[in-house]
Design a protein around this motif. Structure first.
Motif, PDB file in Angstrom:
ATOM      1  N   TRP A  58       8.174   4.331   1.371  1.00 31.59           N
ATOM      2  CA  TRP A  58       9.135   4.021   0.325  1.00 31.59           C
ATOM      3  C   TRP A  58      10.110   2.981   0.852  1.00 31.59           C
ATOM      4  O   TRP A  58      10.664   3.133   1.942  1.00 31.59           O
ATOM      5  N   GLU A  99       1.249   2.238  -0.657  1.00 28.41           N
ATOM      6  CA  GLU A  99       0.257   3.249  -0.308  1.00 28.41           C
ATOM      7  C   GLU A  99      -0.904   2.598   0.425  1.00 28.41           C
ATOM      8  O   GLU A  99      -1.433   1.579  -0.018  1.00 28.41           O
ATOM      9  N   THR A 118       2.120   6.582   3.105  1.00 30.93           N
ATOM     10  CA  THR A 118       2.948   6.198   1.972  1.00 30.93           C
ATOM     11  C   THR A 118       4.323   5.820   2.510  1.00 30.93           C
ATOM     12  O   THR A 118       4.904   6.572   3.298  1.00 30.93           O
ATOM     13  N   GLU A 160      10.318   0.066  -6.894  1.00 30.21           N
ATOM     14  CA  GLU A 160      10.084   1.189  -7.801  1.00 30.21           C
ATOM     15  C   GLU A 160       8.985   2.117  -7.304  1.00 30.21           C
ATOM     16  O   GLU A 160       9.081   3.326  -7.447  1.00 30.21           O
ATOM     17  N   GLN A 161       7.928   1.533  -6.754  1.00 28.03           N
ATOM     18  CA  GLN A 161       6.788   2.308  -6.305  1.00 28.03           C
ATOM     19  C   GLN A 161       6.630   2.186  -4.790  1.00 28.03           C
ATOM     20  O   GLN A 161       6.905   1.142  -4.228  1.00 28.03           O
TER      21      GLN A 161
END
Length: 123
Positions: free
Chosen positions: A89, A98, A87, A94-95
């Motif tokens: 960032w 993944e 994952t 926003e997300q």
């Protein structure tokens, strides 16, 4: 973008196939693919390749410079969990991104590439 059930693939093949988007001196260090999509890490950035449509002629390539990655996590596959997770960032998103990769993939190698290029400032 999420990439699921990805398997590790040959970085040299990815470098050959995506040579037009690589800059001089850029090397593909590690790569993961599904049937159509791809994620690869170079010595400069993380790239996602999203093949769209029925024919696969429409392709979106997203480049994420390492300086834009604010944090990341890896999770190794467990006894009953058949895949490992990455994952990432990215600032301004926003997300998180993944990626679920096969248990046999070198997820620790991804951690090492990210740590070297984000924390160590290496090329």
């Amino acid at each position: 973008m999420g990439l699921f059930n990805a398997t590790q693939t040959d970085p040299a093949t990815v470098a050959r196939d995506y040579a037009p988007v690589l800059i001089e001196g850029e090397r593909v260090l590690i790569a993961f693919k599904t049937i159509r999509d791809l994620v690869f890490l170079t010595n400069y950035r993380l790239c996602t390749v999203n093949v769209q449509g029925l024919t696969g002629r429409k392709v979106e390539i997203e480049s994420i410079p390492y300086k834009s990655i604010t944090r990341w996590s890896i999770e190794r596959a467990g006894t009953f969990d058949m895949d490992a997770d990455l994952t990432v960032w990215v600032s301004g998103a926003e997300q998180p991104l993944e990626v679920k990769v096969s248990a046999s993939a070198n997820i620790v190698g991804v951690q090492q590439v990210l740590a070297h290029h984000i924390l160590g400032g290496g090329r």
